[in-house]
Enzyme design. Structure first.
Site, PDB file in Angstrom:
ATOM      1  N   ARG A   9      38.883  38.334  27.412  1.00 42.72           N
ATOM      2  CA  ARG A   9      38.201  39.620  26.971  1.00 42.72           C
ATOM      3  C   ARG A   9      39.367  40.444  26.191  1.00 42.72           C
ATOM      4  NH1 ARG A   9      37.906  41.614  32.669  1.00 42.72           N
ATOM      5  NH2 ARG A   9      37.339  43.533  31.953  1.00 42.72           N
ATOM      6  N   SER A  11      40.214  43.646  26.661  1.00 43.67           N
ATOM      7  CA  SER A  11      41.350  44.860  27.355  1.00 43.67           C
ATOM      8  C   SER A  11      42.693  44.440  27.208  1.00 43.67           C
ATOM      9  CB  SER A  11      40.863  45.101  28.617  1.00 43.67           C
ATOM     10  OG  SER A  11      41.403  43.898  29.461  1.00 43.67           O
ATOM     11  N   LYS A  81      41.011  37.347  40.716  1.00 40.58           N
ATOM     12  CA  LYS A  81      40.150  38.260  41.640  1.00 40.58           C
ATOM     13  C   LYS A  81      38.782  38.685  41.008  1.00 40.58           C
ATOM     14  CE  LYS A  81      41.694  43.241  40.803  1.00 40.58           C
ATOM     15  NZ  LYS A  81      41.854  44.323  41.755  1.00 40.58           N
ATOM     16  N   ASP A  82      38.800  38.470  39.748  1.00 44.49           N
ATOM     17  CA  ASP A  82      37.539  38.771  38.772  1.00 44.49           C
ATOM     18  C   ASP A  82      36.533  37.464  38.854  1.00 44.49           C
ATOM     19  OD1 ASP A  82      38.169  41.387  38.510  1.00 44.49           O
ATOM     20  OD2 ASP A  82      39.193  40.724  36.827  1.00 44.49           O
ATOM     21  N   THR A 125      38.338  55.794  42.677  1.00 48.72           N
ATOM     22  CA  THR A 125      38.543  54.236  42.842  1.00 48.72           C
ATOM     23  C   THR A 125      36.860  54.009  42.886  1.00 48.72           C
ATOM     24  OG1 THR A 125      38.935  52.232  43.976  1.00 48.72           O
ATOM     25  CG2 THR A 125      39.049  54.159  45.250  1.00 48.72           C
ATOM     26  N   SER A 127      36.188  50.596  43.527  1.00 49.66           N
ATOM     27  CA  SER A 127      36.197  49.695  44.325  1.00 49.66           C
ATOM     28  C   SER A 127      35.667  49.699  45.997  1.00 49.66           C
ATOM     29  CB  SER A 127      37.645  49.110  44.367  1.00 49.66           C
ATOM     30  OG  SER A 127      37.760  48.215  45.975  1.00 49.66           O
ATOM     31  N   ARG A 129      36.289  48.033  48.578  1.00 49.30           N
ATOM     32  CA  ARG A 129      37.328  47.542  49.338  1.00 49.30           C
ATOM     33  C   ARG A 129      38.284  48.589  49.359  1.00 49.30           C
ATOM     34  NH1 ARG A 129      42.340  45.982  47.946  1.00 49.30           N
ATOM     35  NH2 ARG A 129      41.579  46.271  45.928  1.00 49.30           N
ATOM     36  N   ARG A 130      38.728  49.388  48.327  1.00 48.42           N
ATOM     37  CA  ARG A 130      39.948  50.440  48.372  1.00 48.42           C
ATOM     38  C   ARG A 130      39.000  51.422  48.834  1.00 48.42           C
ATOM     39  NH1 ARG A 130      41.584  49.047  42.068  1.00 48.42           N
ATOM     40  NH2 ARG A 130      43.108  47.472  42.884  1.00 48.42           N
ATOM     41  N   ARG A 147      35.799  53.859  36.951  1.00 52.99           N
ATOM     42  CA  ARG A 147      35.612  52.457  36.432  1.00 52.99           C
ATOM     43  C   ARG A 147      36.351  52.535  34.913  1.00 52.99           C
ATOM     44  NH1 ARG A 147      30.712  49.275  35.647  1.00 52.99           N
ATOM     45  NH2 ARG A 147      32.424  47.897  34.685  1.00 52.99           N
ATOM     46  N   THR A 152      42.235  53.507  30.710  1.00 50.75           N
ATOM     47  CA  THR A 152      41.212  54.521  30.782  1.00 50.75           C
ATOM     48  C   THR A 152      41.438  55.158  32.093  1.00 50.75           C
ATOM     49  OG1 THR A 152      39.869  52.910  29.518  1.00 50.75           O
ATOM     50  CG2 THR A 152      38.853  54.886  30.839  1.00 50.75           C
ATOM     51  N   ARG A 153      41.691  54.425  33.199  1.00 48.86           N
ATOM     52  CA  ARG A 153      41.776  55.212  34.687  1.00 48.86           C
ATOM     53  C   ARG A 153      42.922  55.777  34.678  1.00 48.86           C
ATOM     54  NH1 ARG A 153      40.054  50.074  38.764  1.00 48.86           N
ATOM     55  NH2 ARG A 153      39.099  48.961  37.079  1.00 48.86           N
ATOM     56  N   CYS A 240      30.772  39.392  45.018  1.00 48.99           N
ATOM     57  CA  CYS A 240      32.185  39.956  44.731  1.00 48.99           C
ATOM     58  C   CYS A 240      32.139  41.463  44.842  1.00 48.99           C
ATOM     59  CB  CYS A 240      32.765  39.375  43.625  1.00 48.99           C
ATOM     60  SG  CYS A 240      32.186  38.045  42.745  1.00 48.99           S
TER      61      CYS A 240
HETATM   62  N1  PBG Z   1      39.409  45.129  38.571  1.00 47.13           N
HETATM   63  C1  PBG Z   1      40.091  44.736  37.307  1.00 47.13           C
HETATM   64  C2  PBG Z   1      41.338  44.102  37.406  1.00 47.13           C
HETATM   65  N2  PBG Z   1      41.174  42.668  37.654  1.00 47.13           N
HETATM   66  C3  PBG Z   1      42.456  42.504  37.757  1.00 47.13           C
HETATM   67  C4  PBG Z   1      43.319  43.425  37.889  1.00 47.13           C
HETATM   68  C5  PBG Z   1      44.809  43.373  38.156  1.00 47.13           C
HETATM   69  C6  PBG Z   1      45.440  42.206  37.728  1.00 47.13           C
HETATM   70  C7  PBG Z   1      45.478  41.108  39.005  1.00 47.13           C
HETATM   71  O1  PBG Z   1      45.260  41.594  40.089  1.00 47.13           O
HETATM   72  O2  PBG Z   1      46.024  39.967  38.628  1.00 47.13           O
HETATM   73  C8  PBG Z   1      42.663  44.441  37.588  1.00 47.13           C
HETATM   74  C9  PBG Z   1      42.925  46.078  37.586  1.00 47.13           C
HETATM   75  C10 PBG Z   1      43.099  46.776  38.787  1.00 47.13           C
HETATM   76  O3  PBG Z   1      42.447  46.270  40.109  1.00 47.13           O
HETATM   77  O4  PBG Z   1      43.847  47.696  39.082  1.00 47.13           O
END
Ligand code: PBG
Length: 308
Positions: A9, A11, A81-82, A125, A127, A129-130, A147, A152-153, A240
């Protein structure tokens, strides 16, 4: 093979991670040419709707997988994690790099820690989970959607839209933004996302040449831990976008896995923690923690459709 193309990607974080893998591969294979193939995914384009509505985190992988199927790229580099618990048929994780800091970061321009935020403060956030863990620790906070990529955040925080935001330490550190971390949110009080901090290399399953090239970057300890976390997650749901957290660490004699399922609306949390003797059997450990969570009410929480 003399030439390896990495789909990524665009980013800043994704490019950093792909460059990092490229540099590591060039260092171990001196005759290998490594090139990045940056591309935009649907997950990057649609920022105004929750990921769960537009099809989940797999959206960040699809275009990269198509590029591999069409032989425009040989591997793809992801934040593990993605990566969905079940890969698309024909793909495999060829390597998991040594994990960076797995913790979440508390980021604010006014206070150092979550417990110092004034009553009713705004925390950004998206998320679940958070949100669930924030709601549980600080029911008074106003939780707002946020998001977009890491930069950006941070810009939205700096513009005053929020009093604090939560980000992964690993992402901030990779981008040279470690000084934005006011404090780390750590286990067992706060559990990160499954596989947070770990970078994965995805490849076509049949590509044995590629497997041999990238396999040297695999970190056995990290792989054991993230496989146990992912086994827990898989047993719990399969998608997820639910508020599930999991963190496994190696101890002197084995592994310990912390699992958590929460409700972002009410802040109800269910926790489980299992110590495992020996380093093998991480998948069974993940399943055991998932079963404990389910016994303790996780199924009921995951069954609720709480508006985030
Ligand atoms: N959600 C997007 C994402 N995917 C992985 C990371 C951080 C890097 C990682 O976990 O390896 C992030 C940014 C975040 O959550 O702050």
């Amino acid at each position: 093979m003399k030439h390896l193309r990495i789909a990524t990607r665009k980013s800043a974080l994704a490019l950093w991670q792909a460059e990092h893998v490229a540099a590591r591969l060039r260092a171990v294979h001196s005759d290998l040419e490594v090139e990045l193939v940056p591309m935009t995914t649907r997950g990057d384009q649609v920022l105004d709707r929750p990921l769960s509505e537009i099809g989940g985190k797999g959206l960040f992988l699809k275009e990269l997988e198509v590029a591999m199927l069409e032989h425009r790229a040989d591997i793809a580099v992801h934040s593990l994690k993605d990566v969905p618990m079940e890969l698309e048929p024909g793909f495999a994780i060829g390597a998991v790099l040594e994990r960076a800091d797995a913790a979440d970061a508390f980021v604010s321009n006014t206070v150092e820690r979550l417990d110092q935020l004034p009553e009713g403060a705004r925390v950004g956030t998206s998320s679940l989970r958070r949100q669930a863990q924030l709601r549980s620790l600080r029911p008074d906070l106003s939780l707002l959607d946020l998001r977009g990529n890491v930069n950006t955040r941070l810009a939205r925080l700096d513009d005053g839209h929020y009093d604090a935001i939560i980000l992964a330490c690993a992402g901030l550190e990779r981008l040279g933004l470690g000084e934005r971390i006011r404090s780390r949110l750590v286990a067992p009080d706060w559990i990160p996302a499954v596989a947070q901090g770990a970078i994965a290399i995805e490849q076509r399953v049949a590509d044995v040449g590629v497997a041999a090239l990238v396999g040297v970057l695999d970190d056995a300890g990290t792989r054991r831990c993230v496989e146990s976390e992912r086994a827990m997650n898989r047993r719990l749901h399969g998608s997820c976008n639910v508020p599930v957290a999991g963190y496994c660490v190696e101890t002197e004699s084995g592994l310990v896995l912390y699992g958590l399922v929460g409700d972002a609306g009410s802040g109800d949390l269910v926790r489980a923690e299992v110590e495992w003797s020996g380093r093998e059997g991480g998948l069974a450990l993940g399943e055991q923690v998932a079963e404990l969570l389910l016994e303790r009410g996780a199924a009921e929480i995951l069954g609720r459709l709480s508006p985030a």
